[in-house]
Design an enzyme around this catalytic site. Structure first.
Site, PDB file in Angstrom:
ATOM      1  CE  LYS A  12      -6.201   1.985  -7.865  1.00  9.06           C
ATOM      2  NZ  LYS A  12      -6.351   3.063  -6.879  1.00  9.06           N
ATOM      3  N   PRO A 100       4.812   4.246 -10.247  1.00  8.41           N
ATOM      4  CG  PRO A 100       4.675   6.555  -9.999  1.00  8.41           C
ATOM      5  CD  PRO A 100       4.242   5.433 -10.891  1.00  8.41           C
ATOM      6  N   GLY A 104      -1.010   4.748  -4.764  1.00  5.06           N
ATOM      7  CA  GLY A 104      -2.459   4.812  -4.966  1.00  5.06           C
ATOM      8  C   GLY A 104      -2.838   4.501  -6.396  1.00  5.06           C
ATOM      9  CG  LEU A 105      -0.670   5.857  -9.256  1.00  3.61           C
ATOM     10  CD1 LEU A 105       0.646   6.302  -9.897  1.00  3.61           C
ATOM     11  CD2 LEU A 105      -1.835   6.622  -9.889  1.00  3.61           C
ATOM     12  N   GLY A 106      -2.160   1.454  -7.896  1.00  2.62           N
ATOM     13  CA  GLY A 106      -2.462   0.032  -8.071  1.00  2.62           C
ATOM     14  C   GLY A 106      -1.383  -0.779  -8.765  1.00  2.62           C
ATOM     15  N   GLY A 107      -0.138  -0.279  -8.810  1.00  3.61           N
ATOM     16  CA  GLY A 107       0.914  -0.961  -9.573  1.00  3.61           C
ATOM     17  C   GLY A 107       1.104  -2.425  -9.205  1.00  3.61           C
ATOM     18  CB  SER A 109      -3.321  -4.432  -7.415  1.00  3.15           C
ATOM     19  OG  SER A 109      -3.250  -4.187  -6.029  1.00  3.15           O
ATOM     20  CB  SER A 110      -1.690  -3.387 -12.336  1.00  2.00           C
ATOM     21  OG  SER A 110      -1.892  -3.514 -13.717  1.00  2.00           O
ATOM     22  CG  ASP A 142      -6.818  -1.830  -5.475  1.00  2.43           C
ATOM     23  OD1 ASP A 142      -8.045  -1.688  -5.291  1.00  2.43           O
ATOM     24  OD2 ASP A 142      -5.997  -0.900  -5.313  1.00  2.43           O
TER      25      ASP A 142
HETATM   26  O1  C5P Z   1      -6.803  -6.266   0.411  1.00  4.96           O
HETATM   27  P1  C5P Z   1      -5.534  -5.557   0.663  1.00  4.96           P
HETATM   28  O2  C5P Z   1      -4.483  -6.441   1.267  1.00  4.96           O
HETATM   29  O3  C5P Z   1      -5.044  -4.787  -0.494  1.00  4.96           O
HETATM   30  O4  C5P Z   1      -5.881  -4.450   1.761  1.00  4.96           O
HETATM   31  C1  C5P Z   1      -4.921  -3.833   2.580  1.00  4.96           C
HETATM   32  C2  C5P Z   1      -5.602  -3.336   3.832  1.00  4.96           C
HETATM   33  O5  C5P Z   1      -6.501  -2.257   3.521  1.00  4.96           O
HETATM   34  C3  C5P Z   1      -6.467  -4.374   4.512  1.00  4.96           C
HETATM   35  O6  C5P Z   1      -5.721  -5.119   5.434  1.00  4.96           O
HETATM   36  C4  C5P Z   1      -7.492  -3.523   5.233  1.00  4.96           C
HETATM   37  O7  C5P Z   1      -6.950  -2.995   6.431  1.00  4.96           O
HETATM   38  C5  C5P Z   1      -7.679  -2.351   4.292  1.00  4.96           C
HETATM   39  N1  C5P Z   1      -8.859  -2.507   3.398  1.00  4.96           N
HETATM   40  C6  C5P Z   1     -10.128  -2.277   3.906  1.00  4.96           C
HETATM   41  N2  C5P Z   1     -11.208  -2.397   3.089  1.00  4.96           N
HETATM   42  C7  C5P Z   1     -11.057  -2.711   1.779  1.00  4.96           C
HETATM   43  C8  C5P Z   1      -9.770  -2.941   1.253  1.00  4.96           C
HETATM   44  C9  C5P Z   1      -8.686  -2.831   2.091  1.00  4.96           C
HETATM   45  O8  C5P Z   1     -10.305  -1.973   5.090  1.00  4.96           O
HETATM   46  N3  C5P Z   1     -12.145  -2.791   0.999  1.00  4.96           N
END
Ligand code: C5P
Length: 302
Positions: A12, A100, A104-107, A109-110, A142
């Site tokens: 993404k 990659p 920042g491309l969400g791989g 999570s996708s 994500d």
């Molecule tokens: O949800 P995820 O594990 O992908 O997020 C990684 C880290 O990014 C979280 O631990 C948090 O520190 C930060 N984050 C945030 N606010 C969001 C998404 C992520 O602060 N909306």
């Protein structure tokens, strides 16, 4: 009845990414219009007897295979779905990486969302779409977007997703550093933001409106809050983006970086020239385009 499915897990970009505030739970409240693009991992799912979830990783990022499976988002998604749906089956997941990692491309999570959609079908778990979005939100911030795919507006910490019509957009040129630091990049990027970087979500509302009206997206309406901290956190990305700005281009960060994208009109010759310029800056270049929801969610039996 098939025992195996192939599911594409697209990357993404963020047309917008605004951070509104820090929430009481420590996460950041965000508004983002996200877009699947035509660059994907390929996931093969095979239903197995017993309840084990096993994982193999091949392709561009096979070093990921050294990580313990329980830290992999796709495995965690499979376990969460199995437990929630009360399924008494297992699965073997093979991820062929092309997106990659930690870019920042969400791989990752996708991949997790693709596993949820695929196993829901393969196991005949029958969970409704809303439940898959909910389980995706338990796995990370994500993954919920990728259960919806196409163009969508995301809010909350990433867990509220509003499907929008497929955006009309120019072609996209992705620029990615050859090697990414996989550490706690996302958390560090969020932590580097200060209240000065927070906005009201109005730019995102503007893009949502443009997408809904079927208007072509242009550089002007796009934004990403993390660009305010790239100079401090990702100096190589900042240097490359500044060099392109000096050439008159308008680069946009992908998620929390370090990849970024440029919009371009014209055909293969323009892509070729722009790719060559990006490579002189030490970044890999990949011409791509926005992927419709129908294509983003495609699965096929094997
Ligand atoms: O949800 P995820 O594990 O992908 O997020 C990684 C880290 O990014 C979280 O631990 C948090 O520190 C930060 N984050 C945030 N606010 C969001 C998404 C992520 O602060 N909306």
């Amino acid at each position: 009845m098939t025992n195996s499915l192939r599911v594409n897990a697209p990357a993404k970009i963020n047309w917008t990414l605004e951070i509104l505030r820090v929430r009481p739970d420590g996460y950041h409240e965000l508004r983002s219009v996200m877009q699947t693009i035509d660059l994907h991992d390929i996931i093969t799912l095979t239903a197995t007897d017993g309840d084990a979830i096993t994982l193999g990783i091949t392709g561009d990022a096979s070093t990921l295979a050294d990580d313990p499976p329980e830290t992999n988002l796709a495995c965690r998604a499979a376990v969460a779905l199995r437990d929630r749906a009360g399924v008494r089956r297992g699965a073997h997941i093979v991820i062929e990486k092309h997106v990659p990692v930690a870019a920042g491309l969400g791989g990752g999570s996708s991949d997790a969302a693709a596993v949820l959609r695929g196993l829901n079908a393969l196991w005949h778990a029958g969970l409704p779409h809303a439940n898959l979005v909910e389980i995706a939100g338990e796995v990370g911030s994500d993954p919920p977007f990728f259960v919806v795919g196409g163009t969508a507006m995301v809010s909350g910490r990433g867990d509220y997703v509003e499907a929008l019509p497929d955006a009309v957009a120019p072609s996209i040129l992705l620029a990615t550093p050859p090697q990414n630091d996989r550490g706690e990049k996302t958390a560090a990027m969020f932590a580097a933001l200060s209240p000065h970087d927070f906005t009201e979500g109005e730019v995102t509302s503007g893009v949502r409106e443009a997408v809904t009206a079927g208007r072509m997206l242009v550089d002007d309406g796009l934004t990403n809050a993390f660009e305010r901290v790239t100079s401090k956190m990702q100096p190589e990305t900042e240097l490359a983006m500044n060099a392109l700005r000096a050439d008159g281009y308008v680069p946009h960060l992908c998620g929390a970086g370090p990849s970024f994208f440029l919009l371009y009109g014209g055909g293969a010759d323009v892509a070729h020239e722009l790719s060559a310029r990006i490579r002189t800056l030490g970044f890999d270049a990949c011409p791509t385009h926005a992927l419709t929801r129908a294509r983003a969610l495609h699965m096929s039996e094997l």
